[in-house]
Design a protein around this motif. Structure first.
Motif, PDB file in Angstrom:
ATOM      1  N   ILE A  73       0.926  -0.966   0.125  1.00  0.00           N
ATOM      2  CA  ILE A  73      -0.026  -0.318   0.132  1.00  0.00           C
ATOM      3  C   ILE A  73       1.348   0.945   0.095  1.00  0.00           C
ATOM      4  CG2 ILE A  73      -2.230   1.252   1.239  1.00  0.00           C
ATOM      5  CD1 ILE A  73      -2.442  -1.239   2.313  1.00  0.00           C
ATOM      6  N   GLY A  74       0.876   1.633  -1.630  1.00  0.00           N
ATOM      7  CA  GLY A  74       1.913   3.176  -1.463  1.00  0.00           C
ATOM      8  C   GLY A  74       3.102   3.253  -0.270  1.00  0.00           C
ATOM      9  N   SER A  75       3.632   3.627   0.221  1.00  0.00           N
ATOM     10  CA  SER A  75       4.733   3.944   1.148  1.00  0.00           C
ATOM     11  C   SER A  75       4.461   3.039   2.294  1.00  0.00           C
ATOM     12  CB  SER A  75       5.549   5.442   1.040  1.00  0.00           C
ATOM     13  OG  SER A  75       3.970   6.235   3.117  1.00  0.00           O
ATOM     14  N   LEU A  76       3.679   2.490   2.195  1.00  0.00           N
ATOM     15  CA  LEU A  76       3.891   1.260   3.270  1.00  0.00           C
ATOM     16  C   LEU A  76       5.398   0.307   3.271  1.00  0.00           C
ATOM     17  CD1 LEU A  76       0.463   1.226   4.941  1.00  0.00           C
ATOM     18  CD2 LEU A  76       2.515   2.309   5.472  1.00  0.00           C
ATOM     19  N   PRO A  77       5.535  -0.427   3.984  1.00  0.00           N
ATOM     20  CA  PRO A  77       6.425  -1.970   3.710  1.00  0.00           C
ATOM     21  C   PRO A  77       5.378  -2.288   3.294  1.00  0.00           C
ATOM     22  CG  PRO A  77       5.986  -1.289   6.099  1.00  0.00           C
ATOM     23  CD  PRO A  77       5.468  -0.048   5.884  1.00  0.00           C
ATOM     24  N   PRO A  78       6.455  -4.019   2.636  1.00  0.00           N
ATOM     25  CA  PRO A  78       5.151  -4.812   2.133  1.00  0.00           C
ATOM     26  C   PRO A  78       4.820  -5.996   3.380  1.00  0.00           C
ATOM     27  CG  PRO A  78       7.248  -5.334   1.878  1.00  0.00           C
ATOM     28  CD  PRO A  78       7.278  -3.836   1.763  1.00  0.00           C
ATOM     29  N   LEU A  79       4.120  -6.215   3.631  1.00  0.00           N
ATOM     30  CA  LEU A  79       2.957  -6.540   5.399  1.00  0.00           C
ATOM     31  C   LEU A  79       3.263  -8.311   4.494  1.00  0.00           C
ATOM     32  CD1 LEU A  79       0.752  -4.403   6.241  1.00  0.00           C
ATOM     33  CD2 LEU A  79       3.445  -4.798   6.821  1.00  0.00           C
TER      34      LEU A  79
END
Length: 359
Positions: A73-79
């Motif tokens: 999601i956007g600039s969030l780290p991949p989960l």
């Protein structure tokens, strides 16, 4: 696999409202249109005593040959998290003292009230909340975070990867914690440890690839592999960074009343700067216990992020009733942070104390 809600609310006895909750009994609360408690109905199902779960001796065995998904999601780290479909198909091979894996499959239900509270599924509102956090730029450095009703644990994993001081995960079912939450946290800790040498570059790239033109969430599936393309080895020592991230985590199962009683025994009891809770107000029975947990565990200047559908058919809970319930208690103010307009309306609201409190 198609699932539905399955709530069994027959053959209950009438009792008083808050009194039995303080005595650690499980019951259903009747609310009028203004959120006032009228009568309560006591379940025959006993409460689920809270316990804390420790890491297994060989934590990586939890996701051997696992198939995972990644949400960006956007600039969030991949989960990363275990693929739901594969998890369902391999349910019979998993340890399950609660027998919820078989029962949910046999009854084709996403929820069996008082037995299984939906933690094996990543619900839509979780993604709504993650997208809001990305848009608003919430920071977690040095903060204490609770993922309440965590399920897959994505809401708690995000602050863990973004520098939170402590992240605690709680779900009703011990099977969910042991078979889903813990493996998902380990997947993400391993990802951080393996990618630390190129962390900034990979995060920037993931952010670019994860941002859809319409701003929606992007998901992809992948088989967990080692660096040489083979499945990860059965035994592997924890990387120091991986270990340091895991040392920030605690895991609990049990109903909210029992969980609250358990953590309040600590000296000092935990106070959380941020509490995430998603899709947890579907049943009005749980409002007193949820409200009490938020009241006792939120730091004086803390914030509760609550993601929810407008209404949950089958039980009758929803945002309007919960807002009225909170208003009548007079402890929290509620602010709408995001309101979805399409389909079955979904919302994200924030709860803060109306007045400053001493911790």
């Amino acid at each position: 696999m198609s699932f539905s809600f399955n709530f069994d609310l027959n053959a209950h006895t009438v009792t008083s409202a808050d009194e039995d909750w303080t005595q650690n009994k499980c019951q259903s609360i009747n609310l009028d249109n203004e959120g006032h408690e009228t009568k309560s109905v006591q379940f025959t199902q006993p409460v689920k005593e809270a316990i804390e779960h420790l890491l297994p001796v060989d934590p990586h065995s939890l996701f051997e040959d696992a198939v995972s998904e990644t949400v960006s999601i956007g600039s969030l780290p991949p989960l990363h998290f275990l693929n739901e479909t594969v998890f369902e198909r391999t349910a019979s091979e998993r340890e399950d003292d609660e027998n919820i894996l078989y029962r949910t499959s046999a009854q084709r239900s996403d929820l069996i009230s008082g037995v299984y509270e939906g933690g094996l599924k990543v619900w839509e509102c979780t993604y709504d909340l993650l997208e809001l956090v990305e848009r608003e730029g919430e920071t977690f450095g040095g903060k204490y975070v609770l993922d309440l009703g965590c399920g897959a644990g994505l809401l708690g994993i995000l602050p863990l990867k973004r520098g939170a001081k402590q992240v605690h995960f709680q779900d009703y079912n011990s099977t969910v914690i042991e078979q889903l939450t813990l493996p998902n946290v380990l997947l993400n800790c391993q990802d951080e440890a393996e990618g630390r040498g190129e962390e900034e570059g990979s995060r920037a790239e993931e952010g670019k690839r994860g941002k859809e033109e319409d701003g929606k969430t992007k998901r992809k599936g992948e088989m967990m592999k080692g660096e040489d393309g083979d499945p990860p080895s059965k035994k592997r020592d924890l990387d120091p960074l991986e270990h340091s991230m895991l040392s920030k985590c605690r895991f609990f199962s049990g109903d909210w009343t029992s969980f609250l009683a358990l953590v309040l025994k600590e000296d000092p009891p935990p106070k959380y700067d941020i509490i995430f809770t998603s899709e947890t107000i579907y049943n009005t029975a749980y409002y007193p216990a949820l409200h009490d947990t938020l009241h006792k565990l939120l730091a004086s200047d803390g914030l509760v992020y609550l993601a929810t559908k407008a209404h949950y058919f089958g039980v009758g809970g929803g945002l309007h009733l919960f807002e009225k319930f909170v208003e009548n208690r007079g402890i929290f103010s509620v602010k709408h942070l995001w309101d979805g307009k399409e389909g079955l309306q979904r919302h994200v609201v924030g709860l803060r104390f109306k007045t400053a409190r001493k911790c």
